[in-house]
Design a protein around this motif. Structure first.
Motif, mmCIF file in Angstrom:
data_model
loop_
_atom_site.group_PDB
_atom_site.id
_atom_site.type_symbol
_atom_site.label_atom_id
_atom_site.label_comp_id
_atom_site.label_asym_id
_atom_site.label_seq_id
_atom_site.Cartn_x
_atom_site.Cartn_y
_atom_site.Cartn_z
ATOM 1 N N ASP A 50 1.328 -0.778 0.435
ATOM 2 C CA ASP A 50 -0.010 0.526 -0.079
ATOM 3 C C ASP A 50 0.471 1.321 -0.232
ATOM 4 O O ASP A 50 1.699 1.588 1.626
ATOM 5 C CB ASP A 50 -0.688 0.171 1.234
ATOM 6 C CG ASP A 50 -1.889 1.456 1.001
ATOM 7 O OD1 ASP A 50 -1.409 1.813 0.467
ATOM 8 O OD2 ASP A 50 -2.868 0.806 2.310
ATOM 9 N N ASP A 52 0.397 4.094 -0.059
ATOM 10 C CA ASP A 52 -0.220 5.049 0.836
ATOM 11 C C ASP A 52 0.388 4.903 2.673
ATOM 12 O O ASP A 52 0.450 5.414 3.412
ATOM 13 C CB ASP A 52 -1.852 5.524 1.193
ATOM 14 C CG ASP A 52 -1.819 5.766 -0.237
ATOM 15 O OD1 ASP A 52 -1.427 7.259 -0.822
ATOM 16 O OD2 ASP A 52 -2.879 5.323 -1.043
ATOM 17 N N ALA A 53 1.007 3.887 2.751
ATOM 18 C CA ALA A 53 1.673 2.889 4.049
ATOM 19 C C ALA A 53 3.220 2.172 4.070
ATOM 20 O O ALA A 53 2.976 1.248 5.039
ATOM 21 C CB ALA A 53 0.372 2.409 4.288
ATOM 22 N N ASP A 55 5.757 3.227 5.019
ATOM 23 C CA ASP A 55 6.570 3.122 6.349
ATOM 24 C C ASP A 55 6.105 1.944 7.155
ATOM 25 O O ASP A 55 6.722 0.728 8.176
ATOM 26 C CB ASP A 55 5.763 4.282 7.744
ATOM 27 C CG ASP A 55 6.502 5.547 6.956
ATOM 28 O OD1 ASP A 55 7.264 6.249 7.136
ATOM 29 O OD2 ASP A 55 5.991 6.557 7.152
ATOM 30 N N SER A 56 4.663 1.479 7.001
ATOM 31 C CA SER A 56 4.025 -0.062 8.065
ATOM 32 C C SER A 56 5.484 -1.838 7.185
ATOM 33 O O SER A 56 4.709 -2.752 7.310
ATOM 34 C CB SER A 56 2.637 -1.074 8.049
ATOM 35 O OG SER A 56 2.482 -0.610 6.368
#
Length: 224
Positions: A50, A52-53, A55-56
């Motif tokens: 993703d 948009d994420a 960082d995860s």
């Protein structure tokens, strides 16, 4: 060397991935994607991400080098805001995560005529991205400034299709200071990027400094 490729499903990025997989200097290729591509290889890791994420999934960016070919168009993105989110936001975030995880080299696809002060939105966003990544502290940073990319895209881009048809004639007229604006095969750009990152793998002592490449440089790096 382990190399992460952003934009691995695009015109240039897909050819970069295939090129890297053929090189003995490359041990592993990480190609974050939104959806399955159907490409399979023992050296290829294609995690679903993703964007948009990111960082995860920061652990994905613990690589030796990043090649960023990520990009879209305002038409495809739907708005200038969404275009900026992809071309600037995603690219910069990936570069930041890579540097934090220890990546030492970044090869970035930009475009000819970019400037953070340009009155043209596309050129300005690309220019702002270049300024941002220059400040991340990569020991080796290489920025490509090709003209119109030639090749068979999956999606139709009417304006680009017209430009591609005219390019064989226009290229003959783009001489001297206009040479950087010549159209160039995406395959040529991909070969140049693959050759460059593999050269870094072999000669780690040269992996320092910032490079800016235009048409003639890219053709030279590609071996054309």
């Amino acid at each position: 060397m382990t190399v992460l490729v952003l934009g691995a499903t695009g015109l240039t990025g897909s050819q970069v991935v295939r090129g890297l997989l053929e090189r003995a200097e490359v041990r592993r290729v990480v190609a974050p994607v939104r959806r399955e591509t159907g490409l399979s290889h023992t050296k290829l890791d294609q995690p679903l991400v993703d964007f948009d994420a990111m960082d995860s999934q920061a652990e994905l960016f613990a690589v030796d080098a990043i090649i960023c070919c990520l990009g879209t168009t305002i038409k495809k993105a739907g708005s200038q805001e969404q275009f900026r989110k992809v071309d600037y936001g995603y690219s910069l975030k990936a570069a930041e995560l890579g540097r934090l995880a220890g990546a030492r080299a970044l090869i970035l696809m930009s475009a000819v005529g970019t400037s953070a002060t340009s009155s043209i939105f596309y050129n300005r966003v690309k220019g702002e991205l270049e300024e941002a990544v220059r400040g991340l502290g990569y020991p080796y940073l290489s920025i490509y400034h090709p003209g119109l990319l030639l090749g068979q895209r999956q999606e139709q881009r009417t304006a680009e299709a017209l430009g591609i048809k005219a390019m064989p004639l226009l290229n003959r007229l783009l001489l001297g200071p206009l040479e950087p604006y010549r159209g160039i095969e995406a395959a040529t750009v991909a070969r140049a990027m693959v050759n460059e990152v593999c050269e870094l793998a072999v000669n780690a002592d040269r992996a320092s400094g910032q490079q800016d490449w235009t048409h003639r440089d890219i053709c030279r790096l590609a071996g054309d």
